[in-house]
Design a protein around this motif. Structure first.
Motif, PDB file in Angstrom:
ATOM      1  N   ALA A   1       0.826  -1.211   0.000  1.00 50.45           N
ATOM      2  CA  ALA A   1       0.000   0.000   0.000  1.00 50.45           C
ATOM      3  C   ALA A   1       0.857   1.257   0.000  1.00 50.45           C
ATOM      4  O   ALA A   1       0.471   2.261  -0.600  1.00 50.45           O
ATOM      5  N   LEU A   2       2.002   1.197   0.643  1.00 47.55           N
ATOM      6  CA  LEU A   2       2.871   2.370   0.736  1.00 47.55           C
ATOM      7  C   LEU A   2       3.723   2.584  -0.506  1.00 47.55           C
ATOM      8  O   LEU A   2       4.291   3.659  -0.683  1.00 47.55           O
ATOM      9  N   THR A   3       3.800   1.571  -1.378  1.00 51.50           N
ATOM     10  CA  THR A   3       4.663   1.687  -2.557  1.00 51.50           C
ATOM     11  C   THR A   3       3.936   1.488  -3.875  1.00 51.50           C
ATOM     12  O   THR A   3       4.535   1.665  -4.936  1.00 51.50           O
ATOM     13  N   GLU A   4       2.662   1.117  -3.826  1.00 46.38           N
ATOM     14  CA  GLU A   4       1.861   0.918  -5.030  1.00 46.38           C
ATOM     15  C   GLU A   4       0.544   1.668  -4.852  1.00 46.38           C
ATOM     16  O   GLU A   4       0.129   1.953  -3.734  1.00 46.38           O
ATOM     17  N   ASP A   5      -0.130   1.954  -5.936  1.00 49.88           N
ATOM     18  CA  ASP A   5      -1.407   2.656  -5.864  1.00 49.88           C
ATOM     19  C   ASP A   5      -2.556   1.668  -5.658  1.00 49.88           C
ATOM     20  O   ASP A   5      -2.911   0.912  -6.567  1.00 49.88           O
ATOM     21  N   SER A   6      -3.104   1.666  -4.459  1.00 51.96           N
ATOM     22  CA  SER A   6      -4.257   0.826  -4.087  1.00 51.96           C
ATOM     23  C   SER A   6      -4.148  -0.604  -4.608  1.00 51.96           C
ATOM     24  O   SER A   6      -5.038  -1.082  -5.319  1.00 51.96           O
TER      25      SER A   6
ATOM     26  N   ALA B   1      -0.167  11.636   4.734  1.00 53.63           N
ATOM     27  CA  ALA B   1      -0.626  11.102   3.449  1.00 53.63           C
ATOM     28  C   ALA B   1      -0.412   9.586   3.388  1.00 53.63           C
ATOM     29  O   ALA B   1      -1.257   8.855   2.850  1.00 53.63           O
ATOM     30  N   GLN B   2       0.680   9.117   3.933  1.00 55.61           N
ATOM     31  CA  GLN B   2       0.943   7.677   3.908  1.00 55.61           C
ATOM     32  C   GLN B   2      -0.047   6.904   4.774  1.00 55.61           C
ATOM     33  O   GLN B   2      -0.428   5.788   4.427  1.00 55.61           O
ATOM     34  N   TRP B   3      -0.475   7.479   5.887  1.00 52.36           N
ATOM     35  CA  TRP B   3      -1.471   6.812   6.727  1.00 52.36           C
ATOM     36  C   TRP B   3      -2.786   6.602   5.974  1.00 52.36           C
ATOM     37  O   TRP B   3      -3.540   5.678   6.275  1.00 52.36           O
ATOM     38  N   GLN B   4      -3.048   7.439   4.980  1.00 58.25           N
ATOM     39  CA  GLN B   4      -4.308   7.357   4.233  1.00 58.25           C
ATOM     40  C   GLN B   4      -4.204   6.513   2.968  1.00 58.25           C
ATOM     41  O   GLN B   4      -5.202   6.327   2.264  1.00 58.25           O
ATOM     42  N   ARG B   5      -3.020   5.997   2.682  1.00 55.93           N
ATOM     43  CA  ARG B   5      -2.879   5.127   1.508  1.00 55.93           C
ATOM     44  C   ARG B   5      -3.695   3.863   1.731  1.00 55.93           C
ATOM     45  O   ARG B   5      -3.972   3.474   2.870  1.00 55.93           O
ATOM     46  N   THR B   6      -4.099   3.237   0.642  1.00 51.39           N
ATOM     47  CA  THR B   6      -5.002   2.091   0.753  1.00 51.39           C
ATOM     48  C   THR B   6      -4.453   0.860   0.056  1.00 51.39           C
ATOM     49  O   THR B   6      -3.625   0.930  -0.842  1.00 51.39           O
ATOM     50  N   PHE B   7      -4.978  -0.258   0.518  1.00 55.10           N
ATOM     51  CA  PHE B   7      -4.892  -1.504  -0.227  1.00 55.10           C
ATOM     52  C   PHE B   7      -6.328  -2.001  -0.357  1.00 55.10           C
ATOM     53  O   PHE B   7      -7.217  -1.553   0.376  1.00 55.10           O
TER      54      PHE B   7
ATOM     55  N   MET C   1      -9.093  -0.409   2.216  1.00 56.64           N
ATOM     56  CA  MET C   1      -8.806  -0.162   3.619  1.00 56.64           C
ATOM     57  C   MET C   1      -7.564   0.718   3.703  1.00 56.64           C
ATOM     58  O   MET C   1      -6.585   0.464   3.010  1.00 56.64           O
ATOM     59  N   THR C   2      -7.612   1.742   4.544  1.00 58.67           N
ATOM     60  CA  THR C   2      -6.437   2.591   4.716  1.00 58.67           C
ATOM     61  C   THR C   2      -5.424   1.897   5.623  1.00 58.67           C
ATOM     62  O   THR C   2      -5.781   1.029   6.438  1.00 58.67           O
ATOM     63  N   VAL C   3      -4.184   2.317   5.486  1.00 53.00           N
ATOM     64  CA  VAL C   3      -3.130   1.833   6.380  1.00 53.00           C
ATOM     65  C   VAL C   3      -3.510   2.167   7.820  1.00 53.00           C
ATOM     66  O   VAL C   3      -3.328   1.357   8.734  1.00 53.00           O
ATOM     67  N   GLU C   4      -4.079   3.344   8.024  1.00 55.45           N
ATOM     68  CA  GLU C   4      -4.475   3.776   9.364  1.00 55.45           C
ATOM     69  C   GLU C   4      -5.507   2.832   9.982  1.00 55.45           C
ATOM     70  O   GLU C   4      -5.335   2.357  11.114  1.00 55.45           O
ATOM     71  N   LEU C   5      -6.579   2.543   9.260  1.00 47.92           N
ATOM     72  CA  LEU C   5      -7.612   1.651   9.789  1.00 47.92           C
ATOM     73  C   LEU C   5      -7.049   0.247   9.998  1.00 47.92           C
ATOM     74  O   LEU C   5      -7.324  -0.393  11.020  1.00 47.92           O
TER      75      LEU C   5
END
Length: 184
Positions: free
Chosen positions: A86-91, A137-143, A151-155
């Motif tokens: 999630a941190l290195t690819e788009d969703s 911004a990274q906390w809001q990235r998703t997979f 789902m966000t990294v944060e959740l």
């Protein structure tokens, strides 16, 4: 009166994960602290358990304590990989794994729990270090989970912090030093 008759579900000794309506930095910090503390909590929960105790299912038709201990790093290694994607690819659409099947593999049923305790300690050191270095911004990235959706990294961090405590509670249901293994 049994736990089930009392309205308690032995599958969820700390309750089911509840998705917060609003996430904030304090919740995130609590989750990071929980992830950092998990390896020590798990080690403490199984300290003094012998092979007979480790072979006891934490509930009727449940996994043994040994399987639970091995499951946690299995699950959290998958999570660590998902977060990195999630941190290195788009969703990215992440792969799922058959956790019940993994729990039936020979190592999950027979390996010393120390192997997974050590693995979990080192995995969580890296995972928490990575998470502590994220910007907003990274906390809001998703997979994208194939069954649960985005789902966000944060959740997901909150969810995996709950997951660890959930399984530590399972392991604590087996009492050491009570003669034959006893389930609370």
């Amino acid at each position: 009166m049994s736990e089930e008759a009392a309205g308690l579900d032995p599958r969820y000794p700390i309750g089911k994960f509840v998705r917060p309506a609003v996430l904030d930095a304090a919740m995130r910090e609590t989750a990071l602290a929980d992830l950092a503390e998990l390896p020590a909590l798990l080690r403490s929960a199984v300290e003094g358990l012998d092979d007979a105790h480790l072979a006891v299912p934490y509930r009727k038709d449940g996994w043994t304590v040994r399987q639970v201990v091995h499951h946690i790093p299995d699950s959290h290694m998958n999570a660590y990989f998902r977060f990195r994607k999630a941190l290195t690819e788009d969703s990215p659409v992440i792969s799922v794994y058959e956790e019940k099947g993994w729990a039936e593999l020979p190592d999950s049923q027979a390996a010393p729990v120390e192997w997974s305790l050590g693995l979990l300690e080192n995995l969580h050191k890296r995972w928490v270090m990575m998470l502590r270095g994220l910007d907003e911004a990274q906390w809001q990235r998703t997979f994208v989970h194939p069954e649960r959706g985005p789902m966000t990294v944060e959740l997901a961090t909150l969810m995996y912090a709950w997951h660890g405590k959930h399984h530590v509670a399972h392991a604590r249901q087996v009492l050491p030093g009570a003669g034959p293994a006893v389930i609370l």
